[in-house]
Design an enzyme around this catalytic site. Structure first.
Site, short mmCIF file in Angstrom:
data_model
loop_
_atom_site.label_atom_id
_atom_site.label_comp_id
_atom_site.label_asym_id
_atom_site.label_seq_id
_atom_site.Cartn_x
_atom_site.Cartn_y
_atom_site.Cartn_z
N SER A 61 0.83 -1.29 0.12
CA SER A 61 0.12 0.04 0.14
C SER A 61 0.80 1.36 0.07
CB SER A 61 -0.90 0.00 1.15
OG SER A 61 -1.87 -0.80 0.95
N LYS A 64 0.46 3.34 -2.79
CA LYS A 64 -0.91 4.15 -3.20
C LYS A 64 -0.76 5.62 -3.45
CE LYS A 64 -3.76 0.41 -1.28
NZ LYS A 64 -4.52 0.20 -0.02
N TYR A 189 -2.95 -3.28 -10.48
CA TYR A 189 -2.89 -2.82 -8.99
C TYR A 189 -2.40 -3.72 -8.31
CZ TYR A 189 -4.46 -2.52 -4.34
OH TYR A 189 -4.58 -2.69 -2.89
N TYR A 241 -4.70 3.87 8.05
CA TYR A 241 -5.94 3.27 8.04
C TYR A 241 -6.61 3.68 9.37
CZ TYR A 241 -4.10 1.19 4.12
OH TYR A 241 -3.48 1.06 2.85
N VAL A 259 1.44 -3.69 3.84
CA VAL A 259 1.38 -5.06 4.64
C VAL A 259 2.69 -5.72 4.31
CG1 VAL A 259 -1.20 -5.25 4.83
CG2 VAL A 259 -0.02 -6.34 2.72
O1 DON Z 1 -4.63 -4.85 -1.49
C1 DON Z 1 -3.91 -5.77 -0.81
O2 DON Z 1 -4.52 -6.26 -0.15
C2 DON Z 1 -2.42 -5.31 -0.92
N1 DON Z 1 -1.75 -5.45 -2.11
C3 DON Z 1 -1.88 -4.29 -0.13
C4 DON Z 1 -2.67 -3.81 1.16
C5 DON Z 1 -1.77 -3.12 2.07
O3 DON Z 1 -0.56 -2.72 1.84
C6 DON Z 1 -2.49 -2.45 3.29
N2 DON Z 1 -1.70 -1.80 4.05
N3 DON Z 1 -1.32 -1.87 5.18
#
Ligand code: DON
Length: 305
Positions: A61, A64, A189, A241, A259
């Site tokens: 993320s 993003k 994505y 978040y 993550v």
């Molecule tokens: O879309 C997802 O679930 C992962 N590719 C990215 C999520 C993420 O990194 C949320 N951050 N804490």
């Protein structure tokens, strides 16, 4: 600064045993739980690091805000914010609960998964190969590092397991929020999430953002000031978040987590900071990383508030 970084990394390393690596993307489960590193650039271009600051990981993320920045440059503020809002949700990153209930049928902000997927659909290019190459070139330029690429096995691991994101995207298409081929957008994505970089790269990008898109090291405006400021503001309100409020109180720095264990931070006019620690807390943020930032912010009076 150097000694302080070393001290707080080693002080908080034991905390990594209290979190978990993300394994809902199976390939992320191979990360080393005990890794913890930090990298800091200051405005004079001085660089400091401690722990595993030069290990590559997928930024997830953390991509993003970077893709948001490119979308803002590509399509302009008006179009971008016709697709997503600017409000924090207080919900987990992969929450779908508000997709049907919010006002104008658009994700509340560009950092929850639904919003980020909507944003990547705006990236210009004739196909995904051209689009991911444009995203990579952009990230390389921000980080001043040509050695940034996509981790194919993590991309594929998310592609075969990412049905929750897939469901959000089909929903967004059904309400007319996105156009185009759903699987292509989803692939793009997942590719942006699988970009590999180090804490050092994140610190470098954070430094550029902290100077309104100007790089004090290359002495060059890398991205326009207005767009850099929009991205930093959304990092401050939505970057962590459902932990964004607590992070604002305890750390007080615009930041964005992923993550994979990364956190990018930008301290206006002062520092760019990158953290890596794949052991995550319940909300999906690096458990040791957040603590390290808390101490660092206090020691160097970094809170923007
Ligand atoms: O879309 C997802 O679930 C992962 N590719 C990215 C999520 C993420 O990194 C949320 N951050 N804490």
């Amino acid at each position: 600064m150097k000694d302080m970084l070393k001290k707080i990394i080693e002080e908080h390393r034991p905390l990594t045993n209290q979190g978990q690596v993300a394994d809902y993307i199976p390939a992320l489960g191979n990360a080393n739980l005990n890794h913890l590193g930090i990298a800091v650039y200051d405005s004079d271009g001085k660089y400091y690091e401690a722990g595993e600051s030069q290990i590559k990981f997928t930024i997830q993320s953390v991509s993003k805000p970077l893709v948001l920045l490119l979308a803002l440059i590509d399509s302009g503020e008006e179009e971008v914010f016709s697709k997503v809002g600017m409000e924090p949700t207080g919900d987990p990153f992969n929450s779908i609960i508000r997709l049907e209930t919010f006002d104008k049928q658009k994700p509340l902000n560009p950092f929850i998964n639904a919003g980020a997927i909507s944003i990547v659909s705006l990236i210009k290019g004739k196909d995904n190969i051209e689009k991911i190459e444009r995203i990579l070139e952009f990230v390389r330029r921000l980080a001043d590092n040509d050695n940034i690429s996509v981790d194919n096995s993590i991309f594929l691991s998310e592609k075969v397991t990412g049905d929750r994101n897939r469901s959000m995207l089909y929903f967004l298409k059904s309400i007319g929020n996105i156009e185009g081929n759903v699987e292509d957008i989803l692939d793009l994505y997942f590719m942006q999430c699988a970009i590999k970089a180090t804490a050092k790269d994140l610190a470098r990008i954070g430094l550029v953002l902290s100077h309104g898109g100007y790089d004090p090291i290359r002495e060059e405006q890398i991205v326009p000031k207005r767009e850099a400021k929009i991205v930093s503001s959304i990092m401050a309100t939505c970057g962590m978040y459902d932990e964004s409020g607590e992070f604002a109180v305890k750390v007080g720095i615009p930041a964005k987590s992923g993550v994979g264990g990364g956190i990018i931070c930008t301290v206006p006019k002062r520092y760019g900071i990158g953290v890596f620690g794949p052991s995550l807390d319940r909300k999906g943020n690096s458990i040791g990383g957040v603590k390290v930032l808390e101490d660092l912010s206090r020691e160097f009076d970094m809170s923007i508030y």
